[in-house]
Enzyme design. Structure first.
Site, PDB file in Angstrom:
ATOM      1  N   HIS A 242       0.806  -1.068  -0.102  1.00  0.00           N
ATOM      2  CA  HIS A 242       0.040   0.056   0.120  1.00  0.00           C
ATOM      3  C   HIS A 242       0.918   1.272   0.197  1.00  0.00           C
ATOM      4  CE1 HIS A 242      -3.543  -2.203   1.164  1.00  0.00           C
ATOM      5  NE2 HIS A 242      -2.849  -2.872   2.051  1.00  0.00           N
TER       6      HIS A 242
HETATM    7  C1  BDR Z   1      -2.968   0.680   5.201  1.00  0.00           C
HETATM    8  O1  BDR Z   1      -3.299   0.077   6.728  1.00  0.00           O
HETATM    9  C2  BDR Z   1      -2.094  -0.166   7.272  1.00  0.00           C
HETATM   10  O2  BDR Z   1      -2.299  -1.491   7.664  1.00  0.00           O
HETATM   11  C3  BDR Z   1      -1.162  -0.123   6.147  1.00  0.00           C
HETATM   12  O3  BDR Z   1       0.211   0.242   6.734  1.00  0.00           O
HETATM   13  C4  BDR Z   1      -1.570   0.873   4.887  1.00  0.00           C
HETATM   14  O4  BDR Z   1      -0.999   2.130   5.322  1.00  0.00           O
HETATM   15  C5  BDR Z   1      -3.713   0.018   4.434  1.00  0.00           C
HETATM   16  O5  BDR Z   1      -5.154  -0.190   4.731  1.00  0.00           O
END
Ligand code: BDR
Ligand code: CA
Length: 312
Positions: A242
């Protein structure tokens, strides 16, 4: 010219890869500081993890600040089920030796925006928006001095990952997200719609490992770890990276495409709390307030990531 950025983060394996990508790309981004926030794991771990990652990159002079330890109005929700107990589960990690700065992260954000030329600093939130919103509430004049906010958060066609309707970063602190999306600052959003296309398939992980460096090995072991969870959840070929999408966008914006839309944050309904209601089809007259990305050139993204991580 290199763009001045502050990375606001809750590491998190994917946050860690984003930080490494930024620190490996000085010709594109100048990391003025890293501000930690509570999110994936509590603040004592996120600030520590941010320092572990700087040390791994050999960049011990990047200042790291601890910020808010809880959302504005809610109890903290964490994501150890994804990231493990430490937030960086996977490889064995030694405690960092570089210091944590004394200043509070929110003060660092405010002071930096007051002192740097207006329109020169980009904020890169990779976690819940608590630090950024607190800075905007405490010093409203700084919003007008921000060049842009490029954040990972939200979802539209992909709906939610922490609830059926909401993405984790926005869900944890919807009131903070609401403040940020109403701030008038130009915002670019990397929602799940994009990040679910940045999947660490086996050849990518093999590529990290083949670098033969500590960074390559760590990144491979981190992705191996959180992949287990995502593969099971989504039945996909790998885990979504992400947060590195935010930094990749600053380096090579042409890898991404999206639309200028209105985005509002749900802060009332328990059922859809933290939902990013994006007017993708332009069916309201609500003012456009964000560039909402929808697609990614995944091969280009992984090519860039591999090339840059190999530098460290
Ligand atoms: C986001 O939530 C976190 O778990 C990850 O680091 C990312 O920023 C994804 O939904
Ligand atoms: Ca994150």
């Amino acid at each position: 010219m290199s763009r001045k950025i502050i990375i606001d983060t809750d590491p998190g394996q994917d946050d860690a890869v984003a930080i490494l990508l930024a620190l490996a790309s000085p010709e594109n981004v100048d990391v003025l500081g890293i501000t930690a926030v509570a999110g994936n794991v509590p603040l004592p771990l996120t600030q520590k993890n941010a320092r572990i990652v700087c040390e791994l990159a050999g960049k011990v002079n990047v200042p790291v600040f601890a910020g808010c330890d809880a959302p504005l109005k809610r109890k903290l929700v964490t994501a150890e089920h994804v990231h493990g107990k430490t937030g960086l589960d996977g490889p064995q990690l030694a405690d960092p030796t570089m210091p944590l700065q004394d200043k509070h992260a929110v003060d660092f954000i405010i002071d930096t925006l007051r002192h740097e030329p207006p329109g020169s600093v980009t904020l890169c939130p990779l976690g819940p928006l608590t630090n950024i919103a607190t800075a905007f509430v405490r010093a409203p004049e700084i919003a007008g001095r921000v060049r842009e906010i490029v954040l990972m958060g939200g979802a539209y066609f992909e709906v939610g990952n922490i609830t059926p309707a909401a993405e984790f970063n926005i869900y944890v602190d919807p009131e903070a997200a609401d403040i940020v999306f109403r701030s008038g600052v130009p915002i670019t959003v990397m929602p799940l719609d994009v990040t679910h296309k940045a999947l660490t398939t086996a050849p990518h992980v093999a590529g990290f490992r083949a670098m033969g460096t500590d960074v390559g090995r760590m990144v491979a072991e981190w992705t191996d770890f959180f992949e287990r969870f995502d593969k099971q959840k989504y039945g996909s070929a790998g885990a979504p990276l992400h947060d590195p999408c935010v930094i990749a966008y600053l380096i090579e914006p042409a890898l991404f495409s999206g639309r200028e839309v209105n985005v509002e944050i749900e802060t009332q309904s328990e059922l859809t709390m933290g939902m990013t209601v994006a007017d993708w089809w332009g069916v309201t007259a609500r003012e456009k307030n964000a560039m909402f990305m929808g697609d990614l050139d995944a091969d280009g993204f992984f090519g860039l990531l591999t090339e840059r991580l190999a530098r460290l």
